[in-house]
Design a protein around this motif. Structure first.
Motif, PDB file in Angstrom:
ATOM      1  N   GLY A  37       0.828  -1.205   0.000  1.00 18.46           N
ATOM      2  CA  GLY A  37       0.000   0.000   0.000  1.00 18.46           C
ATOM      3  C   GLY A  37       0.860   1.252   0.000  1.00 18.46           C
ATOM      4  N   PHE A  38       0.201   2.382  -0.163  1.00 23.44           N
ATOM      5  CA  PHE A  38       0.933   3.630  -0.298  1.00 23.44           C
ATOM      6  C   PHE A  38       1.212   4.298   1.035  1.00 23.44           C
TER       7      PHE A  38
ATOM      8  N   ALA B 144       2.558  -1.046  10.193  1.00 21.11           N
ATOM      9  CA  ALA B 144       1.249  -1.247   9.554  1.00 21.11           C
ATOM     10  C   ALA B 144       1.348  -2.486   8.682  1.00 21.11           C
ATOM     11  N   HIS B 145       0.228  -3.158   8.453  1.00 24.69           N
ATOM     12  CA  HIS B 145       0.252  -4.286   7.537  1.00 24.69           C
ATOM     13  C   HIS B 145       0.622  -3.780   6.139  1.00 24.69           C
ATOM     14  N   TYR B 146       1.426  -4.539   5.411  1.00 24.49           N
ATOM     15  CA  TYR B 146       2.005  -3.987   4.176  1.00 24.49           C
ATOM     16  C   TYR B 146       0.982  -3.621   3.121  1.00 24.49           C
ATOM     17  N   ARG B 147      -0.205  -4.243   3.153  1.00 26.04           N
ATOM     18  CA  ARG B 147      -1.182  -3.905   2.101  1.00 26.04           C
ATOM     19  C   ARG B 147      -2.028  -2.684   2.461  1.00 26.04           C
ATOM     20  N   GLN B 148      -1.922  -2.255   3.716  1.00 23.88           N
ATOM     21  CA  GLN B 148      -2.699  -1.088   4.167  1.00 23.88           C
ATOM     22  C   GLN B 148      -1.948   0.200   3.853  1.00 23.88           C
ATOM     23  N   PRO B 149      -2.687   1.308   3.750  1.00 25.46           N
ATOM     24  CA  PRO B 149      -1.977   2.586   3.651  1.00 25.46           C
ATOM     25  C   PRO B 149      -1.201   2.843   4.941  1.00 25.46           C
ATOM     26  N   LEU B 150      -0.160   3.623   4.852  1.00 20.05           N
ATOM     27  CA  LEU B 150       0.646   3.931   6.049  1.00 20.05           C
ATOM     28  C   LEU B 150       0.893   5.432   6.069  1.00 20.05           C
ATOM     29  N   ASP B 151       0.597   6.041   7.204  1.00 16.88           N
ATOM     30  CA  ASP B 151       0.841   7.475   7.309  1.00 16.88           C
ATOM     31  C   ASP B 151       2.099   7.721   8.132  1.00 16.88           C
ATOM     32  N   TRP B 152       3.026   8.451   7.543  1.00 16.80           N
ATOM     33  CA  TRP B 152       4.307   8.750   8.188  1.00 16.80           C
ATOM     34  C   TRP B 152       4.159  10.065   8.955  1.00 16.80           C
ATOM     35  N   SER B 153       4.484  10.041  10.248  1.00 17.11           N
ATOM     36  CA  SER B 153       4.312  11.249  11.061  1.00 17.11           C
ATOM     37  C   SER B 153       5.284  11.185  12.227  1.00 17.11           C
TER      38      SER B 153
END
Ligand code: AMP
Ligand code: ZN
Length: 458
Positions: A258-259, A296-305
């Motif tokens: 995911g992105f 996060a699970h690799y297929r889910q989106p991930l928000d970097w913060s």
């Protein structure tokens, strides 16, 4: 339990069965080397590094990750800076590997460079022409999408829809707008190779098809990359390879991550929010970055913060805290097994959040243990789990002393605190907040008191 992987083509999680019993092949689309990798580019590198480590437990793996060193973006970068193409690509390929190594990414078994495989690309294009799947037009060779009925199978696109909503280049020499380039002519200034269609260079998609065949064979077990590559890159790779190989399957399992967004915003040059791995690892230990990517699970989106980085740092503090002060003899460490629950979580389509929960269960058991033998055995299992996940690679004392590479020095921190004080004195609150956030990313908490600002590692 057997390994289960989510396959994009079948749209489901299914048991993994390699083509050839004990041997597995995996191909990951690698970087186009004309600038630094950003944190989004690091996500597939880290996630599929973990998958490679997992596969190596059971199988003999051949993992290929290519370097795209001929591309219009590289040509444009060279024209802009005046630096020779070969210098640009050599430098950024080296930096890419150094940056990924800082995130615990192990080198792939094969790292093919596109420019060293032009002959195999030409041979594949010739085969596609001979079989009626490609045609030459004005020095270009194009893939004839119409000739391949299954086109669209991976991205689940309907050909009619694609033409209607298409943004692909319409060129007079194309039979249909959706036909894509296998080969294109080069001017004298552009890099080019002699071919049956004149001096030119390959299109991006054919590079991966040809390199995958050369190093891994006609049918590969796993093909991986980011979600944005499903269409058109992987759809086109799949069409080319299957048509060149008489319809044989190209990849048995297609995996896509995911992105990654930054502060809930898509990274983009125009917004100026592109975070480069090269910069991040100057002030954040590589292991923190790695865990933040795996949380996060690799297929889910991930928000970097800043919060995501801090959460990863605190998790590592807990893991290092559990093993701190326990001397594990080499032979105990060598004999330790990764807990089955962690392996099972990872073998369930790389369920890293579950694997981390199990890692903490192990850390809690170790924190409660009193018997020295039991403590040694549990700590050894923690290290075994760390070896599998690419975590706990530092000495715990160095970790807590802040002596791990990437941790900022006292001088660097104090310089940033002073800059923030200066911004506050000028009532430039936006700049002051930006410095506070930067310090937070580095694991530094600041407190403003009557006697000025103090800071501590959080
Ligand atoms: P590129 O150099 O653009 O071809 O990207 C290299 C790899 O990074 C590809 O597998 C992309 O799918 C992946 N990628 C690019 N941007 C992101 C992002 N924001 N989040 C996750 N993966 C990304
Ligand atoms: Zn590719």
């Amino acid at each position: 339990m057997t390994l289960q992987l989510h396959d994009t083509l079948r749209g489901a999680k299914i048991p993994f069965e390699p083509l050839d019993g004990g041997e597995v092949t995996m191909y990951l689309c690698g970087p186009t080397v004309y600038n630094y990798a950003h944190i989004g580019n690091a996500r597939p590198a880290v996630v599929f590094d973990l998958l490679a480590r997992l596969l190596r437990r059971r199988y003999k793996l051949t993992f290929a990750r290519n370097i795209t060193d001929v591309d219009d973006k590289i040509i444009a970068a060279s024209r802009e800076s005046g630096e020779p193409i070969g210098d640009i690509t050599a430098r950024y390929a080296r930096i890419y590997n150094e940056d990924m190594a800082a995130l615990g990414v192990q080198p792939p078994d094969v790292e093919p460079y596109a420019t060293e495989h032009i002959d195999v690309m030409i041979a594949m294009i010739e085969k596609l022409i001979a079989k009626g799947h490609a045609y030459e037009a004005e020095g270009h060779v194009l893939f004839d999408v119409e000739s391949y009925d299954a086109y669209g199978e991976l991205s689940k696109r309907d050909l009619r829809e694609m033409v209607a909503g298409s943004r692909v280049e319409v060129a007079p020499y194309k039979k249909a707008a959706r036909d894509f380039v296998l080969w294109k002519p080069s001017t004298d200034e552009q890099p080019g190779w002699d071919s049956p269609w004149g001096r030119g260079r390959p299109g991006w998609h054919i590079e991966c098809s040809a390199m995958a065949e050369k190093h891994l064979g006609k049918t590969i077990d796993i093909h991986a990359g980011g979600q944005d590559l499903v269409f058109p890159h992987h759809e086109n790779e799949c069409a080319q390879s299957r048509c060149a190989h008489g319809g044989a399957p190209f990849a048995r399992y297609w995996l896509h991550n995911g992105f990654l967004s930054v502060d809930e915003t898509k990274m983009s040059k125009s917004l100026g929010n592109v975070l480069l791995v090269h910069d991040l690892i100057e002030t954040i230990p590589g292991e923190v970055v790695r865990l933040a990517l795996l949380n996060a699970h690799y297929r889910q989106p991930l928000d970097w913060s800043a919060e995501a980085i801090q959460a990863a740092r605190r998790m590592l503090d807990r893991l290092y805290g559990a093993v701190r002060g326990i001397d594990v003899p080499d032979e105990v460490r060598a004999a330790a097994e990764v807990p089955e629950a962690i392996v099972a979580a990872l073998e369930d389509d790389i369920n890293t959040p579950k694997a981390m929960a199990e890692f903490f269960a192990l850390a809690r058991a170790l924190n409660k243990a009193n018997d020295p033998g039991e403590m040694e055995a549990l700590a050894a299992r923690m290290y075994a789990a760390g070896d599998l996940m690419g975590l706990l690679t530092n000495d715990p004392e160095a970790w807590f002393a802040g002596h791990v590479e990437g941790n900022a020095s006292r001088d660097e921190i104090e310089a940033l605190v002073a800059k923030r004080d200066g911004a506050r004195a000028n009532k430039d609150w936006a700049a002051a907040d930006a410095y506070r956030d930067r310090l937070k990313d580095m694991g530094i908490t600041i407190e403003d008191g009557p006697d000025g600002t103090t800071w501590r590692r959080s």
